[in-house]
Design an enzyme around this catalytic site. Structure first.
Site, PDB file in Angstrom:
ATOM      1  CG  HIS A 102      -2.743 -16.341 -24.739  1.00 23.05           C
ATOM      2  ND1 HIS A 102      -3.293 -15.213 -25.301  1.00 23.05           N
ATOM      3  CD2 HIS A 102      -3.579 -16.684 -23.720  1.00 23.05           C
ATOM      4  CE1 HIS A 102      -4.406 -14.896 -24.653  1.00 23.05           C
ATOM      5  NE2 HIS A 102      -4.601 -15.772 -23.681  1.00 23.05           N
ATOM      6  CG  ASP A 108       6.929  14.983 -17.344  1.00 19.82           C
ATOM      7  OD1 ASP A 108       6.768  13.778 -17.107  1.00 19.82           O
ATOM      8  OD2 ASP A 108       7.260  15.414 -18.462  1.00 19.82           O
ATOM      9  CD1 TRP A 165      -0.106 -18.412 -16.991  1.00 22.04           C
ATOM     10  CD2 TRP A 165       1.170 -16.816 -16.087  1.00 22.04           C
ATOM     11  NE1 TRP A 165      -0.694 -18.006 -15.820  1.00 22.04           N
ATOM     12  CE2 TRP A 165       0.065 -17.031 -15.242  1.00 22.04           C
ATOM     13  CE3 TRP A 165       2.104 -15.850 -15.711  1.00 22.04           C
ATOM     14  CZ2 TRP A 165      -0.129 -16.331 -14.054  1.00 22.04           C
ATOM     15  CZ3 TRP A 165       1.908 -15.160 -14.529  1.00 22.04           C
ATOM     16  CH2 TRP A 165       0.802 -15.392 -13.719  1.00 22.04           C
ATOM     17  CB  SER A 204      10.533  -2.283 -17.934  1.00 26.92           C
ATOM     18  OG  SER A 204       9.417  -1.519 -18.276  1.00 26.92           O
ATOM     19  CB  SER A 205       7.425  -3.795 -13.844  1.00 24.52           C
ATOM     20  OG  SER A 205       6.983  -4.447 -14.960  1.00 24.52           O
ATOM     21  CG  HIS A 212      -2.666 -14.195  -5.074  1.00 22.85           C
ATOM     22  ND1 HIS A 212      -3.498 -14.944  -5.860  1.00 22.85           N
ATOM     23  CD2 HIS A 212      -3.442 -13.277  -4.482  1.00 22.85           C
ATOM     24  CE1 HIS A 212      -4.729 -14.499  -5.724  1.00 22.85           C
ATOM     25  NE2 HIS A 212      -4.720 -13.492  -4.882  1.00 22.85           N
ATOM     26  CD  GLU A 269       2.161  -9.631 -12.421  1.00 20.98           C
ATOM     27  OE1 GLU A 269       2.964  -8.932 -11.773  1.00 20.98           O
ATOM     28  OE2 GLU A 269       1.786  -9.362 -13.575  1.00 20.98           O
ATOM     29  CE1 TYR A 281      -6.575 -10.196  -6.111  1.00 21.76           C
ATOM     30  CE2 TYR A 281      -5.187 -10.382  -4.194  1.00 21.76           C
ATOM     31  CZ  TYR A 281      -6.295 -10.776  -4.904  1.00 21.76           C
ATOM     32  OH  TYR A 281      -7.123 -11.743  -4.407  1.00 21.76           O
ATOM     33  CB  SER A 293     -13.221   4.021  -8.495  1.00 31.18           C
ATOM     34  OG  SER A 293     -13.267   2.691  -8.059  1.00 31.18           O
ATOM     35  CG  HIS A 332      -5.358 -19.071  -3.284  1.00 30.12           C
ATOM     36  ND1 HIS A 332      -5.817 -17.876  -2.817  1.00 30.12           N
ATOM     37  CD2 HIS A 332      -4.843 -18.800  -4.497  1.00 30.12           C
ATOM     38  CE1 HIS A 332      -5.593 -16.930  -3.707  1.00 30.12           C
ATOM     39  NE2 HIS A 332      -4.999 -17.480  -4.735  1.00 30.12           N
ATOM     40  CG  HIS A 333      -2.264 -19.596  -7.056  1.00 30.78           C
ATOM     41  ND1 HIS A 333      -2.968 -19.234  -8.179  1.00 30.78           N
ATOM     42  CD2 HIS A 333      -2.208 -18.488  -6.296  1.00 30.78           C
ATOM     43  CE1 HIS A 333      -3.309 -17.956  -8.093  1.00 30.78           C
ATOM     44  NE2 HIS A 333      -2.858 -17.478  -6.955  1.00 30.78           N
ATOM     45  CB  THR A 369     -13.377  -8.064  -3.543  1.00 31.20           C
ATOM     46  OG1 THR A 369     -12.040  -8.407  -3.217  1.00 31.20           O
ATOM     47  CG2 THR A 369     -13.506  -7.913  -5.037  1.00 31.20           C
ATOM     48  CE  LYS A 405     -11.071  -1.551  -4.292  1.00 31.00           C
ATOM     49  NZ  LYS A 405     -11.404  -0.193  -4.635  1.00 31.00           N
ATOM     50  NE  ARG A 447      -4.697 -23.520 -16.755  1.00 31.86           N
ATOM     51  CZ  ARG A 447      -3.984 -22.746 -15.951  1.00 31.86           C
ATOM     52  NH1 ARG A 447      -3.951 -22.977 -14.666  1.00 31.86           N
ATOM     53  NH2 ARG A 447      -3.290 -21.738 -16.437  1.00 31.86           N
TER      54      ARG A 447
END
Lengths: 543, 211
Positions: A90, A119, A155, A183-184, A267, A269, A271, A282, A316-317, A342, A345, A464
């Site tokens: 998932h 294009d 994951w 690809s990314s 991290h 990622e 964002y 926006s 922080h993870h 943040t 924003k 979890r």
């Protein structure tokens, strides 16, 4: 998401005048090969969006397996081994298969239109980077049918769980991540090359819409961290197959190193999955508030600061791996610092709404829900940033609630907002109003019913990734499961709305929304296959 | 369209080359982080690893004012039917004092195996102040079936051990090691948890009852 692009209609394309210059477009394969060989940014954007929607539904089914098992305490439906595969798949499918390709698809469709380019800068590379994705995810999904089952280590694939103790299919999983990563990266190179080089004459960087800006910054993040992910999975591959000991303590390696490397990628990622969402919101909020975006420049700088800070907060993870006090403090404060840009924003969005002439079209409903619910996710993120408090929250459902609040009503709602906003441009028809409102409210209620109770079960200590739980969590989990099924099934309504919109509906003019001022609204709806073959006359807007 | 693309293709190429350079740099950086991390941890002692070779005793006076509790914890590994025991679970030492403690390795399985005890120190800053004069952890051990083996650890906590550290825990975890190039793969594979090689007694505490 799943809109088919309009058929190539020569009469609506302004290409005749210069047709001698692009003979390659005269031969157009029909049928399936048209889609396989297309180099058109709109068609590739559509392919990305259809792919993403497919993955979203598959990943959603996995989530519903998880929620069905957690409906009641005890083991009812699936074995714990399979449950672990479901949570892992998932996460992987939603992150790499649904959210990221959806943003790339939106970028493919809208970036050239918003900067007045004909294009993408590298159309063939664009085709290649899309077709890598079905290969990568077919490979990833095929691990479910392999002996030993699919990846089951979460994951985040922490070593040595994903190396020494991993199922044999892990090598296929690594390969599929490599392909998806390539690809990314190719997509990001293409977007950077397009934005930096193909803007309409006279359009400066600070004239670009925020969607283009956030994607430019996101693309740089992708360039910076996807190679690190590739490096990490390569090290795993070598640990598993070639006897190296990057992460194996027995051979002198260090499992904690894995977590450092992973989150150094991970991290930024997260964002990558939220900055384009900021961009979409926006552009939508000013349109339906009929005001210019408040604080355009501060939005750009806030996005850039968030991107830079994202490289300084990864640990922080890992507050509970045994970091020294100095590191705990550094990562706690640097993480809290992110709340400042943040906050800028969120303040700007609210100030844009302030005294605006607001109307609540479906796109706007999703955008406003984004602002409110993303902020809730941001606040729980602040709580998690407090290192001593994190010792309690770590690996509980509180964390699950936090990142689902920023990813589902955050990233996913912004994608839906973007789809409702741009569907008239893509298909030439407005989406069915009543049904879209139903879709919004069912999703809104479903999402909150699913994830809000998780804050409580998490604070009460529910861990979890465990298929069973003790009895005191039963009520919260039942609510979460009901909400999850409600949210999941209401997405079928979304599919129906998109298909209906492709097939017909109220005709949309070129400028489909009253307050929409960006360049894409100057081309006809539906957007012809070729647009801006001659650069548009761009008049800078005063921001 | 074409005129625009043609005009700008050198610029596009330049952008692509630049991004590719960054890309290659970041890929290299990911791998460079591995040795960098090791050096960083060696300097700061952050990952609790101790020196992998014998160190000399630092001759300093024993600080009898302070007493530090030194704890020894031993752990096995799934798939390795060995047992490692510390003769004393904890000793109280003065900083500067050198101390000798004994450990026993026992192979409870039915085949000869090679393994190594890998140390880890908690709290990690203490690892910089723990000097080992002799340790079984510097080498691999090879034990025949049923064989047991007693090994000394001679260590010293230096006097500059930070004041706030009152207890130091030294953990030894047994890890199976490659026995040689030809059986290397088999050993690694057998180390996996799903190993059904009948080596299970390893993981537990006691099956050496009759030994």
């Amino acid at each position: 998401m799943a809109s088919l692009p309009p058929k190539h209609r020569l009469e609506s394309s302004a290409s005749e005048a210069s047709s001698a210059g692009h003979d390659e477009h005269h031969y157009r394969p029909g049928g399936l090969m048209r889609w396989v060989l297309t180099t058109n940014h709109k068609e590739i954007g559509t392919l990305y969006l259809i792919f993403s929607l497919t993955m979203f539904l598959i990943g959603g089914v996995f989530a519903l397996v998880v929620r069905a098992e957690l409906f009641q305490p005890g083991l009812q439906l699936v074995q714990p081994e399979f449950f672990n595969q479901m949570t892992t798949m998932h996460g992987l499918i939603m992150v790499f298969g649904a959210v990221m390709p959806a943003f790339v698809g939106l970028a493919n469709w809208m970036v050239p239109l918003q900067i007045g380019a004909p294009d993408m800068a590298l159309p063939r590379l664009n085709n290649f980077s899309f077709w890598l994705l079905p290969i990568a995810f077919t490979l990833m999904l095929s691990t479910l049918f392999m002996p030993g089952g699919a990846p089951n280590f979460g994951w985040t694939f922490y070593a040595p769980l994903s190396t020494t103790y991993a199922p044999p299919s892990t090598t296929f999983f690594i390969l599929s991540l490599h392909i998806a990563g390539i690809s990314s990266i190719l997509g990001a190179i293409n977007i950077i090359a397009t934005i930096l080089n193909l803007r309409a004459p006279g359009m400066r960087l600070m004239d670009m819409t925020l969607f283009v800006w956030t994607w430019l910054i996101t693309a740089f993040l992708l360039i910076a961290v996807m190679p690190v992910l590739a490096g990490v999975v390569t090290m795993m591959l070598m640990d598993i197959n070639f006897g190296t000991s990057f992460f194996n303590a027995g051979g002198g390696g260090d499992p904690v190193l894995f977590q450092h490397l992973f989150w150094f990628f991970g991290h930024p990622e997260v964002y990558i999955m939220i900055l384009p969402a900021f961009g979409i919101v926006s552009v939508i909020i000013p349109t339906f508030a009929r005001k210019r975006l408040f604080g355009y420049a501060s939005m750009v700088y806030a996005t850039a600061s968030i991107a830079i800070l994202s490289f300084l907060v990864w640990a922080h993870h890992m507050f509970v791996v045994g970091l020294p006090l100095v590191a705990e403090l550094f990562f706690m404060y640097s993480t809290m610092l992110i709340a400042v840009p943040t906050g800028v924003k969120v303040f700007n969005w609210i100030t844009t709404l302030f005294r605006g002439s607001i109307s609540f079209e479906p796109a706007m409903l999703f955008a406003i829900a984004f602002v409110v619910l993303f902020t809730i996710g941001g606040f729980s993120g602040l709580m998690l940033a407090i290192s001593p408090a994190d010792f309690q929250y770590h690996d509980t459902y509180f964390v699950v609630a936090h990142f689902h609040y920023v990813l589902v009503p955050g990233a996913v709602f912004s994608i839906m907002a973007g789809v409702y906003y741009w569907l008239p441009k893509w298909t030439g028809h407005y989406p069915h109003l009543r049904l879209s409102q139903w879709h919004f409210w069912l999703s809104m209620i479903g999402v909150n019913l699913t994830f809000f109770p998780m804050h409580f079960s998490g604070l009460a200590g529910m861990p979890r990734r465990i298929p069973d739980y003790s009895l005191q969590f039963a009520d919260f989990n039942m609510l979460s499961s009901i909400g999850a099924f409600m949210f999941g099934f209401s997405q079928l309504l979304f599919v129906v709305i998109v298909i209906m919109c492709v097939r017909g509906g109220k005709k949309a003019p070129a400028k489909a929304w009253d307050g929409a001022e960006d360049l894409e609204w100057t081309v006809p709806s539906p957007a012809p296959l070729h647009t801006f073959e001659h650069p548009p006359q761009y008049r800078p807007v005063e921001h | 369209m074409t005129d625009v693309v043609e005009d700008r293709s050198p610029q596009v190429r330049r952008t692509v080359v630049k991004t590719l350079v960054v890309l290659a740099g970041m890929f290299g950086f990911a791998f460079a982080l591995v040795p960098l991390y090791d050096v960083f941890c060696q300097v700061t002692g952050l990952n609790g690893k101790t020196s992998t070779s014998a160190q000399t005793l630092v001759h300093e006076e024993v600080d009898t004012e302070r007493t530090v509790t030194m704890q020894f914890v031993t752990r096995g590994s799934a798939g390795l039917p060995w047992k490692l025991e510390a003769h004393s679970r904890q000793v109280r030492v003065h900083p500067g004092q050198s101390t000798e403690v004994y450990f026993t390795f026992r192979n409870l399985g039915d085949q000869a195996l090679v393994a190594r005890a890998v140390p880890s120190v908690t709290p990690s800053p203490a690892s910089l102040h723990l000097r080992k004069l002799a340790c079984f952890c510097f080498d691999n051990q090879r034990l025949a079936p049923g064989e047991s083996f007693e090994a000394p650890l001679v260590f010293q906590l230096t006097r500059d051990l930070p004041e706030e550290i009152k207890t130091v825990t030294l953990v030894y975890t047994l890890y199976p090691q490659d026995q040689g190039p030809d059986v290397a793969v088999a050993t690694v594979a057998d180390g996996a948890p799903g190993s059904d090689k009948g080596r299970r007694p390893a993981s537990g505490e006691d099956p050496g009852g009759e030994a």
